[in-house]
Design a protein around this motif. Sequence first.
Motif, PDB file in Angstrom:
ATOM      1  N   GLY A 180       0.948  -1.451   0.200  1.00 64.20           N
ATOM      2  CA  GLY A 180       0.067  -0.308  -0.230  1.00 64.20           C
ATOM      3  C   GLY A 180       1.175   1.286  -0.116  1.00 64.20           C
ATOM      4  N   CYS A 181       0.235   2.507   0.589  1.00 65.72           N
ATOM      5  CA  CYS A 181       1.092   3.958   1.007  1.00 65.72           C
ATOM      6  C   CYS A 181       2.516   3.429   1.397  1.00 65.72           C
ATOM      7  CB  CYS A 181       0.251   4.092   1.458  1.00 65.72           C
ATOM      8  SG  CYS A 181       0.998   5.938   2.243  1.00 65.72           S
ATOM      9  N   CYS A 182       3.346   4.279   1.348  1.00 64.95           N
ATOM     10  CA  CYS A 182       4.805   4.265   0.740  1.00 64.95           C
ATOM     11  C   CYS A 182       5.661   3.802   2.640  1.00 64.95           C
ATOM     12  CB  CYS A 182       5.469   5.279   0.158  1.00 64.95           C
ATOM     13  SG  CYS A 182       6.108   6.567   0.025  1.00 64.95           S
ATOM     14  N   GLY A 183       4.166   5.289   2.681  1.00 66.36           N
ATOM     15  CA  GLY A 183       4.293   5.711   4.497  1.00 66.36           C
ATOM     16  C   GLY A 183       4.429   7.406   4.748  1.00 66.36           C
ATOM     17  N   ALA A 184       5.023   7.866   3.367  1.00 61.43           N
ATOM     18  CA  ALA A 184       5.676   9.077   3.731  1.00 61.43           C
ATOM     19  C   ALA A 184       4.711  10.063   3.979  1.00 61.43           C
ATOM     20  CB  ALA A 184       6.057   9.405   2.224  1.00 61.43           C
ATOM     21  N   VAL A 185       3.291  10.107   3.405  1.00 64.47           N
ATOM     22  CA  VAL A 185       2.367  10.646   4.325  1.00 64.47           C
ATOM     23  C   VAL A 185       2.277  10.702   5.381  1.00 64.47           C
ATOM     24  CG1 VAL A 185      -0.035  11.202   4.284  1.00 64.47           C
ATOM     25  CG2 VAL A 185       0.408  10.599   1.655  1.00 64.47           C
ATOM     26  N   ASP A 186       1.901   9.786   6.149  1.00 56.09           N
ATOM     27  CA  ASP A 186       1.568   9.810   7.477  1.00 56.09           C
ATOM     28  C   ASP A 186       3.008  10.270   8.302  1.00 56.09           C
ATOM     29  OD1 ASP A 186      -0.619   8.283   8.537  1.00 56.09           O
ATOM     30  OD2 ASP A 186       0.319   6.865   7.042  1.00 56.09           O
ATOM     31  N   TYR A 187       4.165   9.848   7.928  1.00 52.07           N
ATOM     32  CA  TYR A 187       5.404  10.123   8.912  1.00 52.07           C
ATOM     33  C   TYR A 187       5.623  11.537   8.327  1.00 52.07           C
ATOM     34  CZ  TYR A 187      10.419   9.487   9.374  1.00 52.07           C
ATOM     35  OH  TYR A 187      11.671   9.409  10.741  1.00 52.07           O
ATOM     36  N   HIS A 188       5.238  12.044   7.286  1.00 49.98           N
ATOM     37  CA  HIS A 188       5.489  14.247   7.268  1.00 49.98           C
ATOM     38  C   HIS A 188       4.149  14.772   8.137  1.00 49.98           C
ATOM     39  CE1 HIS A 188       8.014  12.029   3.769  1.00 49.98           C
ATOM     40  NE2 HIS A 188       9.395  12.897   5.206  1.00 49.98           N
ATOM     41  N   LEU A 189       3.315  14.091   8.068  1.00 49.78           N
ATOM     42  CA  LEU A 189       2.452  14.575   9.092  1.00 49.78           C
ATOM     43  C   LEU A 189       1.957  14.007  10.527  1.00 49.78           C
ATOM     44  CD1 LEU A 189      -0.287  14.499   6.290  1.00 49.78           C
ATOM     45  CD2 LEU A 189       0.906  15.995   7.205  1.00 49.78           C
ATOM     46  N   ASP A 190       3.020  14.347  10.994  1.00 52.04           N
ATOM     47  CA  ASP A 190       2.748  14.175  12.800  1.00 52.04           C
ATOM     48  C   ASP A 190       2.963  12.743  12.663  1.00 52.04           C
ATOM     49  OD1 ASP A 190       2.870  17.019  12.643  1.00 52.04           O
ATOM     50  OD2 ASP A 190       1.298  17.352  12.718  1.00 52.04           O
ATOM     51  N   ALA A 191       2.788  11.836  12.306  1.00 47.82           N
ATOM     52  CA  ALA A 191       2.544  10.118  12.756  1.00 47.82           C
ATOM     53  C   ALA A 191       3.821   9.926  12.371  1.00 47.82           C
ATOM     54  CB  ALA A 191       1.592   9.877  11.657  1.00 47.82           C
ATOM     55  N   GLN A 192       5.444   9.605  12.925  1.00 43.67           N
ATOM     56  CA  GLN A 192       6.031   8.863  12.266  1.00 43.67           C
ATOM     57  C   GLN A 192       5.662   7.620  12.576  1.00 43.67           C
ATOM     58  OE1 GLN A 192       9.974  10.947  13.274  1.00 43.67           O
ATOM     59  NE2 GLN A 192       9.443  12.909  12.961  1.00 43.67           N
TER      60      GLN A 192
ATOM     61  N   GLY B 103       8.367  10.446  -5.500  1.00 47.54           N
ATOM     62  CA  GLY B 103       8.685  10.961  -3.698  1.00 47.54           C
ATOM     63  C   GLY B 103       8.437  10.126  -2.686  1.00 47.54           C
ATOM     64  N   CYS B 104       7.491   8.679  -3.905  1.00 45.14           N
ATOM     65  CA  CYS B 104       7.704   7.016  -2.423  1.00 45.14           C
ATOM     66  C   CYS B 104       8.491   6.535  -3.211  1.00 45.14           C
ATOM     67  CB  CYS B 104       7.245   6.606  -4.147  1.00 45.14           C
ATOM     68  SG  CYS B 104       4.438   6.933  -3.801  1.00 45.14           S
ATOM     69  N   GLY B 105       9.807   6.868  -4.465  1.00 40.22           N
ATOM     70  CA  GLY B 105      11.088   6.030  -4.476  1.00 40.22           C
ATOM     71  C   GLY B 105      11.722   6.477  -3.220  1.00 40.22           C
ATOM     72  N   ALA B 106      11.957   8.004  -3.050  1.00 37.75           N
ATOM     73  CA  ALA B 106      12.820   8.337  -2.484  1.00 37.75           C
ATOM     74  C   ALA B 106      12.589   7.638  -0.583  1.00 37.75           C
ATOM     75  CB  ALA B 106      12.523   9.796  -2.219  1.00 37.75           C
ATOM     76  N   PHE B 107      11.346   7.424  -0.115  1.00 34.39           N
ATOM     77  CA  PHE B 107      10.999   7.731   1.320  1.00 34.39           C
ATOM     78  C   PHE B 107      11.782   5.787   1.360  1.00 34.39           C
ATOM     79  CE2 PHE B 107       8.268   6.619   3.899  1.00 34.39           C
ATOM     80  CZ  PHE B 107       8.446   7.287   5.467  1.00 34.39           C
ATOM     81  N   ILE B 108      11.142   5.104   0.156  1.00 32.76           N
ATOM     82  CA  ILE B 108      11.504   3.621   0.040  1.00 32.76           C
ATOM     83  C   ILE B 108      12.367   3.526   0.376  1.00 32.76           C
ATOM     84  CG2 ILE B 108      10.928   1.129  -1.402  1.00 32.76           C
ATOM     85  CD1 ILE B 108       8.756   2.351  -2.491  1.00 32.76           C
ATOM     86  N   LYS B 109      13.515   4.396  -0.165  1.00 31.33           N
ATOM     87  CA  LYS B 109      15.000   4.104  -0.570  1.00 31.33           C
ATOM     88  C   LYS B 109      15.925   4.450   1.047  1.00 31.33           C
ATOM     89  CE  LYS B 109      16.055   4.560  -5.496  1.00 31.33           C
ATOM     90  NZ  LYS B 109      17.098   5.757  -5.915  1.00 31.33           N
ATOM     91  N   ASP B 110      14.900   4.805   1.572  1.00 30.43           N
ATOM     92  CA  ASP B 110      15.013   5.451   2.584  1.00 30.43           C
ATOM     93  C   ASP B 110      14.643   4.461   4.003  1.00 30.43           C
ATOM     94  OD1 ASP B 110      16.904   7.398   4.044  1.00 30.43           O
ATOM     95  OD2 ASP B 110      14.951   9.070   4.631  1.00 30.43           O
ATOM     96  N   TYR B 111      13.758   3.383   3.786  1.00 33.49           N
ATOM     97  CA  TYR B 111      13.948   2.372   4.972  1.00 33.49           C
ATOM     98  C   TYR B 111      14.296   1.865   5.834  1.00 33.49           C
ATOM     99  CZ  TYR B 111       8.668   1.746   2.496  1.00 33.49           C
ATOM    100  OH  TYR B 111       7.555   2.051   2.297  1.00 33.49           O
ATOM    101  N   GLY B 112      15.331   1.645   4.576  1.00 38.81           N
ATOM    102  CA  GLY B 112      16.826   0.465   5.777  1.00 38.81           C
ATOM    103  C   GLY B 112      17.346   1.659   6.605  1.00 38.81           C
ATOM    104  N   HIS B 113      16.989   2.814   6.274  1.00 36.12           N
ATOM    105  CA  HIS B 113      17.767   4.129   7.696  1.00 36.12           C
ATOM    106  C   HIS B 113      16.758   3.800   8.568  1.00 36.12           C
ATOM    107  CE1 HIS B 113      19.943   7.443   9.279  1.00 36.12           C
ATOM    108  NE2 HIS B 113      19.092   7.724   9.383  1.00 36.12           N
TER     109      HIS B 113
END
Length: 405
Positions: free
Chosen positions: A207-219, A250-260
């Motif tokens: 589903g959603c990569c998670g970026a929307v939640d992560y950047h709207l006060d719901a990390q 935008g999704c790609g940038a966030f998924i590439k940050d999953y490891g970190h």
Amino acid sequence: MQTTLSERASALPRAAEAESILRSCVHCGFCNATCPTYQLLGDELDGPRGRIYLIKQVLEGNEVTQKTQQHLDRCLSCRNCETTCPSGVDYHNLLDIGRAVVDAAVPRPLGQRLLREGLRQTVPHPQLFKALVSGGQVFRALLPGPLQSKLPRTALPAKPRPMTHRERQVLMLEGCVQPGLSPNTNAAAARVLDRLGIGVLPIPEAGCCGAVDYHLDAQAAGLNRARHNIDAWWPSIEKGAEAIVQTASGCGAFIKDYGHLLASDPAYADKAKKVSALARDLVEVLRDEPLERLGIHAAQRVAFHCPCTLQHAQKLGGAVEALLTELGFNLTVVADAHLCCGSAGTYSLTQPELSRQLRDNKLNALESGHPEVIVTANIGCQVHLDGAGRTPVRHWIELVEAALP
């Protein structure tokens, strides 16, 4: 930068990371020269150097105020400053840490809370979002201008996807808003990949990569979405899928940050690192293939808007431009191509005035070469720029697919 974290800040899970980033900043100010909000507002606290100082104050135990929150909110997270910084300051991770501390300390006004929660309850849910877009098209004339501008003007219906079996297989993140706002984008990508002998394996559970939640006060919620996607992709990864392809940078940038972001999670750290290593923007896959097999000889006059998440986060500036030029498209020169268009995920809704100014500046630059069409690599940028009602804006892969013989 000399830093002494407060006792409370020292107990944060990412305290050591924050302190290391703060110490790497030499306060030179080169970042302000390429910061879109600093250029618009001229306020030191609305540039990266000032925001770093604000976060430093917060982590050292100084008072946190709504003004602090406002200056951090105004940041686009475009990461232009990271491209400019001679010291390699990991600004976006410091900003994430600082925002979480500030948001926990400063309650937002009711209107902001409702807007952010409303976005979190709609944007990451593709079926709900698609239904809302369809309803919005029906009642378009009754909607306020800002909402009308978020609806697609000429969204192409999705063409049929290839049904052929290919030995080479990639996974593709379908995305949250793209199926509703630009339904042909992923279909076009699948059709082009098929011509090159690469099959797209659908994983509907992702589903959603998670970026929307992560950047709207719901990390925490954003990271849970990342874990869900890792679980959904993992069986196919174990079977040999060669990449996880994203058509939205935008999704790609966030998924590439999953490891970190999941490095401290013992259950997911190794899997997240593997997923990030397999994540590929569509252009990374196509540029390594024999493009002459596509048989394209295009001559359309095109302006390319390189999203911040492609050029600053993924360091792929120039990649799409080179591919389109190789295929014969006539690319115009775009001044200040490094600057953000103002979309920045949900920024165009949470900071509409600044976002509109940046959009209009960007469109003026893109249209200066009189292109027939503007293309980009991120659905947020696409909808934001197209919403001005000026030159049509599409995803670049749709132009490539339309030019197939």
